[in-house]
Design an enzyme around this catalytic site. Structure first.
Site, PDB file in Angstrom:
ATOM      1  N   LYS A 265       2.075  -3.311   7.372  1.00 36.18           N
ATOM      2  CA  LYS A 265       2.178  -3.609   5.940  1.00 36.18           C
ATOM      3  C   LYS A 265       3.577  -3.132   5.610  1.00 36.18           C
ATOM      4  O   LYS A 265       4.465  -4.089   4.624  1.00 36.18           O
ATOM      5  CB  LYS A 265       1.392  -2.724   4.986  1.00 36.18           C
ATOM      6  CG  LYS A 265      -0.307  -2.989   5.153  1.00 36.18           C
ATOM      7  CD  LYS A 265      -0.603  -4.474   4.737  1.00 36.18           C
ATOM      8  CE  LYS A 265      -0.649  -4.636   3.088  1.00 36.18           C
ATOM      9  NZ  LYS A 265      -1.048  -5.709   2.618  1.00 36.18           N
TER      10      LYS A 265
ATOM     11  N   TYR B  77      -1.534  -0.322  11.310  1.00 35.69           N
ATOM     12  CA  TYR B  77      -2.020  -0.880   9.989  1.00 35.69           C
ATOM     13  C   TYR B  77      -0.836  -0.867   8.760  1.00 35.69           C
ATOM     14  O   TYR B  77      -0.088  -1.576   8.358  1.00 35.69           O
ATOM     15  CB  TYR B  77      -3.306  -0.599   9.406  1.00 35.69           C
ATOM     16  CG  TYR B  77      -3.311  -0.552   7.708  1.00 35.69           C
ATOM     17  CD1 TYR B  77      -3.502  -2.216   7.161  1.00 35.69           C
ATOM     18  CD2 TYR B  77      -3.205   0.255   6.687  1.00 35.69           C
ATOM     19  CE1 TYR B  77      -3.804  -2.604   5.908  1.00 35.69           C
ATOM     20  CE2 TYR B  77      -3.318  -0.040   5.483  1.00 35.69           C
ATOM     21  CZ  TYR B  77      -3.419  -1.263   4.946  1.00 35.69           C
ATOM     22  OH  TYR B  77      -3.331  -1.622   3.454  1.00 35.69           O
TER      23      TYR B  77
ATOM     24  N   THR C 241       0.800  -1.200  -0.085  1.00 35.31           N
ATOM     25  CA  THR C 241      -0.112   0.112  -0.063  1.00 35.31           C
ATOM     26  C   THR C 241       0.878   1.211  -0.093  1.00 35.31           C
ATOM     27  O   THR C 241       2.037   1.262   0.466  1.00 35.31           O
ATOM     28  CB  THR C 241      -0.835   0.074   1.211  1.00 35.31           C
ATOM     29  OG1 THR C 241      -1.431   1.279   1.233  1.00 35.31           O
ATOM     30  CG2 THR C 241      -0.261  -0.192   2.585  1.00 35.31           C
ATOM     31  N   ASP C 242       0.282   2.392  -0.459  1.00 35.35           N
ATOM     32  CA  ASP C 242       0.984   3.604  -0.686  1.00 35.35           C
ATOM     33  C   ASP C 242       1.259   4.238   0.852  1.00 35.35           C
ATOM     34  O   ASP C 242       1.962   5.142   1.199  1.00 35.35           O
ATOM     35  CB  ASP C 242       0.290   4.493  -1.419  1.00 35.35           C
ATOM     36  CG  ASP C 242      -1.130   5.005  -1.053  1.00 35.35           C
ATOM     37  OD1 ASP C 242      -1.782   4.377   0.015  1.00 35.35           O
ATOM     38  OD2 ASP C 242      -1.764   5.964  -1.700  1.00 35.35           O
ATOM     39  N   GLU C 243       0.315   3.675   1.794  1.00 31.38           N
ATOM     40  CA  GLU C 243       0.237   4.119   3.225  1.00 31.38           C
ATOM     41  C   GLU C 243       1.820   3.856   3.998  1.00 31.38           C
ATOM     42  O   GLU C 243       2.180   4.426   4.836  1.00 31.38           O
ATOM     43  CB  GLU C 243      -0.738   3.331   4.038  1.00 31.38           C
ATOM     44  CG  GLU C 243      -1.999   3.946   3.682  1.00 31.38           C
ATOM     45  CD  GLU C 243      -3.108   3.572   4.740  1.00 31.38           C
ATOM     46  OE1 GLU C 243      -3.007   3.420   5.663  1.00 31.38           O
ATOM     47  OE2 GLU C 243      -4.331   3.924   4.439  1.00 31.38           O
TER      48      GLU C 243
HETATM   49  P1  NAD Z   1     -10.540  -6.730   2.384  1.00 28.57           P
HETATM   50  O1  NAD Z   1     -10.329  -6.280   3.959  1.00 28.57           O
HETATM   51  O2  NAD Z   1     -11.434  -6.456   1.523  1.00 28.57           O
HETATM   52  O3  NAD Z   1     -10.032  -8.403   2.216  1.00 28.57           O
HETATM   53  C1  NAD Z   1      -9.133  -8.989   2.873  1.00 28.57           C
HETATM   54  C2  NAD Z   1      -9.335 -10.406   2.721  1.00 28.57           C
HETATM   55  O4  NAD Z   1      -8.356 -11.185   3.328  1.00 28.57           O
HETATM   56  C3  NAD Z   1     -10.703 -10.937   3.263  1.00 28.57           C
HETATM   57  O5  NAD Z   1     -11.175 -11.906   2.367  1.00 28.57           O
HETATM   58  C4  NAD Z   1     -10.179 -11.910   4.319  1.00 28.57           C
HETATM   59  O6  NAD Z   1     -10.900 -12.771   4.789  1.00 28.57           O
HETATM   60  C5  NAD Z   1      -9.171 -12.404   4.109  1.00 28.57           C
HETATM   61  N1  NAD Z   1      -7.990 -12.449   5.237  1.00 28.57           N
HETATM   62  C6  NAD Z   1      -7.858 -11.640   6.186  1.00 28.57           C
HETATM   63  N2  NAD Z   1      -6.958 -12.377   7.254  1.00 28.57           N
HETATM   64  C7  NAD Z   1      -6.623 -13.422   6.604  1.00 28.57           C
HETATM   65  C8  NAD Z   1      -5.818 -14.586   7.044  1.00 28.57           C
HETATM   66  N3  NAD Z   1      -5.247 -14.697   8.150  1.00 28.57           N
HETATM   67  N4  NAD Z   1      -5.789 -15.722   6.301  1.00 28.57           N
HETATM   68  C9  NAD Z   1      -6.161 -15.591   5.002  1.00 28.57           C
HETATM   69  N5  NAD Z   1      -7.277 -14.785   4.685  1.00 28.57           N
HETATM   70  C10 NAD Z   1      -7.280 -13.787   5.257  1.00 28.57           C
HETATM   71  O7  NAD Z   1      -9.094  -5.918   1.929  1.00 28.57           O
HETATM   72  P2  NAD Z   1      -8.807  -5.412   0.409  1.00 28.57           P
HETATM   73  O8  NAD Z   1      -9.157  -3.775   0.451  1.00 28.57           O
HETATM   74  O9  NAD Z   1      -9.420  -6.292  -0.582  1.00 28.57           O
HETATM   75  O10 NAD Z   1      -7.236  -5.133   0.316  1.00 28.57           O
HETATM   76  C11 NAD Z   1      -6.587  -6.216  -0.020  1.00 28.57           C
HETATM   77  C12 NAD Z   1      -5.015  -5.899   0.056  1.00 28.57           C
HETATM   78  O11 NAD Z   1      -4.568  -5.140  -0.542  1.00 28.57           O
HETATM   79  C13 NAD Z   1      -4.556  -5.925   1.309  1.00 28.57           C
HETATM   80  O12 NAD Z   1      -3.367  -6.395   1.569  1.00 28.57           O
HETATM   81  C14 NAD Z   1      -4.288  -4.410   1.497  1.00 28.57           C
HETATM   82  O13 NAD Z   1      -3.322  -4.070   2.488  1.00 28.57           O
HETATM   83  C15 NAD Z   1      -3.988  -4.011  -0.014  1.00 28.57           C
HETATM   84  N6  NAD Z   1      -4.426  -2.707  -0.325  1.00 28.57           N
HETATM   85  C16 NAD Z   1      -5.702  -2.018  -0.266  1.00 28.57           C
HETATM   86  C17 NAD Z   1      -6.106  -0.952  -0.674  1.00 28.57           C
HETATM   87  C18 NAD Z   1      -7.489  -0.299  -0.656  1.00 28.57           C
HETATM   88  O14 NAD Z   1      -7.714   0.713  -0.979  1.00 28.57           O
HETATM   89  N7  NAD Z   1      -8.418  -1.305  -0.215  1.00 28.57           N
HETATM   90  C19 NAD Z   1      -5.035  -0.387  -1.201  1.00 28.57           C
HETATM   91  C20 NAD Z   1      -3.776  -0.488  -1.485  1.00 28.57           C
HETATM   92  C21 NAD Z   1      -3.506  -1.804  -0.929  1.00 28.57           C
HETATM   93  O1  DAU Z   2      -4.053   4.031   0.558  1.00 28.92           O
HETATM   94  C1  DAU Z   2      -4.190   2.650   0.446  1.00 28.92           C
HETATM   95  C2  DAU Z   2      -5.162   2.464   1.827  1.00 28.92           C
HETATM   96  O2  DAU Z   2      -6.452   2.966   1.373  1.00 28.92           O
HETATM   97  C3  DAU Z   2      -5.251   0.817   1.813  1.00 28.92           C
HETATM   98  O3  DAU Z   2      -3.895   0.224   2.302  1.00 28.92           O
HETATM   99  C4  DAU Z   2      -6.455   0.512   2.970  1.00 28.92           C
HETATM  100  O4  DAU Z   2      -6.297  -0.852   3.086  1.00 28.92           O
HETATM  101  C5  DAU Z   2      -7.486   0.978   2.743  1.00 28.92           C
HETATM  102  O5  DAU Z   2      -8.417   0.799   3.660  1.00 28.92           O
HETATM  103  C6  DAU Z   2      -7.376   2.578   2.519  1.00 28.92           C
HETATM  104  O6  DAU Z   2      -7.113   3.197   3.615  1.00 28.92           O
HETATM  105  P1  DAU Z   2      -7.680   4.673   4.239  1.00 28.92           P
HETATM  106  O7  DAU Z   2      -7.518   4.925   5.575  1.00 28.92           O
HETATM  107  O8  DAU Z   2      -7.191   6.036   3.380  1.00 28.92           O
HETATM  108  O9  DAU Z   2      -9.242   4.372   3.513  1.00 28.92           O
HETATM  109  P2  DAU Z   2     -10.662   4.713   4.440  1.00 28.92           P
HETATM  110  O10 DAU Z   2     -11.719   4.372   3.472  1.00 28.92           O
HETATM  111  O11 DAU Z   2     -10.598   3.922   5.799  1.00 28.92           O
HETATM  112  O12 DAU Z   2     -10.493   6.196   4.763  1.00 28.92           O
HETATM  113  C7  DAU Z   2     -10.553   7.291   3.399  1.00 28.92           C
HETATM  114  C8  DAU Z   2     -10.496   8.675   4.136  1.00 28.92           C
HETATM  115  O13 DAU Z   2     -11.894   9.165   4.818  1.00 28.92           O
HETATM  116  C9  DAU Z   2      -9.507   8.728   5.198  1.00 28.92           C
HETATM  117  O14 DAU Z   2      -9.085  10.178   5.239  1.00 28.92           O
HETATM  118  C10 DAU Z   2     -10.612   8.646   6.770  1.00 28.92           C
HETATM  119  C11 DAU Z   2     -11.928   9.280   5.866  1.00 28.92           C
HETATM  120  N1  DAU Z   2     -12.918   8.530   6.627  1.00 28.92           N
HETATM  121  C12 DAU Z   2     -13.129   7.347   6.600  1.00 28.92           C
HETATM  122  C13 DAU Z   2     -14.147   6.544   7.128  1.00 28.92           C
HETATM  123  C14 DAU Z   2     -14.426   5.198   7.292  1.00 28.92           C
HETATM  124  C15 DAU Z   2     -14.152   9.327   7.083  1.00 28.92           C
HETATM  125  O15 DAU Z   2     -14.080  10.429   7.060  1.00 28.92           O
HETATM  126  N2  DAU Z   2     -15.153   8.886   7.671  1.00 28.92           N
HETATM  127  C16 DAU Z   2     -15.214   7.349   7.743  1.00 28.92           C
HETATM  128  O16 DAU Z   2     -16.490   6.995   8.278  1.00 28.92           O
END
Ligand code: NAD
Ligand code: DAU
Length: 339
Positions: free
Chosen positions: A157, A153, A125-127
């Site tokens: 990562k 988190y 992730t970019d985080e």
């Molecule tokens: P998500 O939370 O929607 O899905 C995570 C999945 O992993 C679920 O199906 C869960 O059951 C499974 N899981 C969790 N713990 C596990 C374990 N111990 N063993 C096996 N399976 C397990 O997550 P997402 O948003 O789809 O993110 C997927 C990946 O991409 C993550 O690694 C996250 O860090 C990364 N990522 C997410 C975003 C985003 O914007 N959502 C952006 C950049 C990177």
């Molecule tokens: O940048 C990549 C990341 O993006 C991934 O690595 C993470 O898995 C993914 O969850 C996401 O992280 P963020 O913290 O950026 O996403 P989130 O949707 O939780 O929040 C986006 C922005 O919105 C953040 O500034 C917090 C704000 N927010 C979020 C929620 C859930 C609110 O203002 N209100 C809310 O209820």
């Protein structure tokens, strides 16, 4: 070609499974997922009967289960999406993040070393880069930006990324890492900003914006992320990191207003609430490397992607209504009732 996709019952992993089964009818895709609160078998219902797809319920930290699966399916490639992914949950309880995101990654890579593999890909992730100041729009994350994390988190990562690089250097494991910005699209769990606001707006519930709502994220339509990972596992260079994202920066408050307007809901549903602890201000990716080396660019403009996403939630009420009718209510009350 056999690919193990971990976390394939979650948001991005499931979209990746669909992309790969569609694009490569000769590939065998094995999804390994623990089915935590974020994993949902109903997401995979359309591929369950596909002869090239297999679902295995297992924990990536369960060494015996992981080794047995590797022995049986002999994967060529492993793509690791499995993770605890929500920043707010990590602030509430970091330990499961350390377990899954760090120990789980190590366990998977041990299995890769033991059984041999063509590629281990870590979905990061970019985080891991921390955040950028809001008054410096000229600054972007490149692959050379130092790791500088803010939340449990992102720290978990980043720790996993360091381990992945160590396994490459020490054991010669052929790895790649991608660091993507915020995704949005179908099957996004409604704890995250965009789906939470859509679902709340549809239910005429308050829309809880943290702090001032001025925080910026660089939004990427999930299909574009899946296409980038597809390119990296086939053409990316071993040992390299690729940033994915690019120039779709939006303020949180502007996104929430777009959702209200699209759904015809009043903006006075918006409620400013207590800020997230350690809240990152701005994320912004410089995608020059993946563009120049692998010819990847995002295809979906935010204006189109957000409309498609809102329409998906309108058309798939059953999917999210089932989620929010369960344990989710306890989560929501804990996180938002006193905010
Ligand atoms: P998500 O939370 O929607 O899905 C995570 C999945 O992993 C679920 O199906 C869960 O059951 C499974 N899981 C969790 N713990 C596990 C374990 N111990 N063993 C096996 N399976 C397990 O997550 P997402 O948003 O789809 O993110 C997927 C990946 O991409 C993550 O690694 C996250 O860090 C990364 N990522 C997410 C975003 C985003 O914007 N959502 C952006 C950049 C990177
Ligand atoms: O940048 C990549 C990341 O993006 C991934 O690595 C993470 O898995 C993914 O969850 C996401 O992280 P963020 O913290 O950026 O996403 P989130 O949707 O939780 O929040 C986006 C922005 O919105 C953040 O500034 C917090 C704000 N927010 C979020 C929620 C859930 C609110 O203002 N209100 C809310 O209820």
């Amino acid at each position: 070609m056999t690919i193990i996709v971990t976390g394939g019952a979650g948001f991005i992993g499931s979209n990746f499974v669909f992309h790969m089964l569609n694009k490569y009818p000769d590939y065998r895709i094995v999804c390994l997922d623990k089915l935590t609160y974020a994993g949902n078998l109903s997401t995979l219902k359309n591929v369950m009967n596909n002869p090239n797809f297999r679902f295995v319920k297992a924990d990536i930290c369960d060494r015996k289960a992981v080794y047995t699966l590797f022995e049986e399916v002999k994967p060529d490639i492993v793509v690791n999406f499995a993770a605890e992914s929500h920043v707010d949950r990590s602030i509430d309880n970091p330990s499961v993040f350390l377990e899954t995101n760090i120990m789980g990654t190590a366990t998977l890579m041990d299995a890769c070393c033991k059984h041999g593999i063509k590629r281990y890909h870590q979905v990061s992730t970019d985080e891991v880069y921390g955040d950028l100041p809001i008054d410096r729009p000229d600054l972007f994350f490149t692959e050379k930006t130092p790791i500088h994390t803010s939340s449990p988190y992102s720290s978990s990562k980043a720790s996993a990324d360091l381990l992945v690089q160590a396994y490459n250097r020490t054991y010669g494991l052929p790895v790649t890492i991608s660091r993507c910005s915020n995704n949005y699209g179908p099957y996004h769990f409604p704890e995250k900003l965009i789906p939470l606001m859509i679902v709340n707006a549809l239910n005429d519930k308050p829309l809880p914006v943290y702090g001032t709502g001025e925080n910026i994220r660089d939004w990427l339509y999930v299909e574009d992320h899946c296409k980038a990972i597809d390119l990296i596992i086939h053409k990316g260079k071993v040992g390299e990191v690729y940033n994915i994202g690019g120039h779709n920066e939006m303020k949180n408050i502007d996104i929430v207003k777009i959702i209200c307007n699209t759904l015809g809901k009043p903006e006075d549903l918006i409620k400013y609430v207590e800020d997230r602890k350690g809240h990152d201000m701005r994320y912004a990716i410089d995608p020059t490397k993946i563009h120049s080396e692998l010819d990847w660019l995002p295809e979906t403009k935010f204006a189109d992607g957000i409309q498609k996403t809102i329409q998906w939630y309108l058309d798939n009420r059953e999917w999210w209504e089932e989620i929010i009718s369960g344990e989710y209510q306890n989560y929501y009350n804990k996180m938002y009732a006193n905010r």
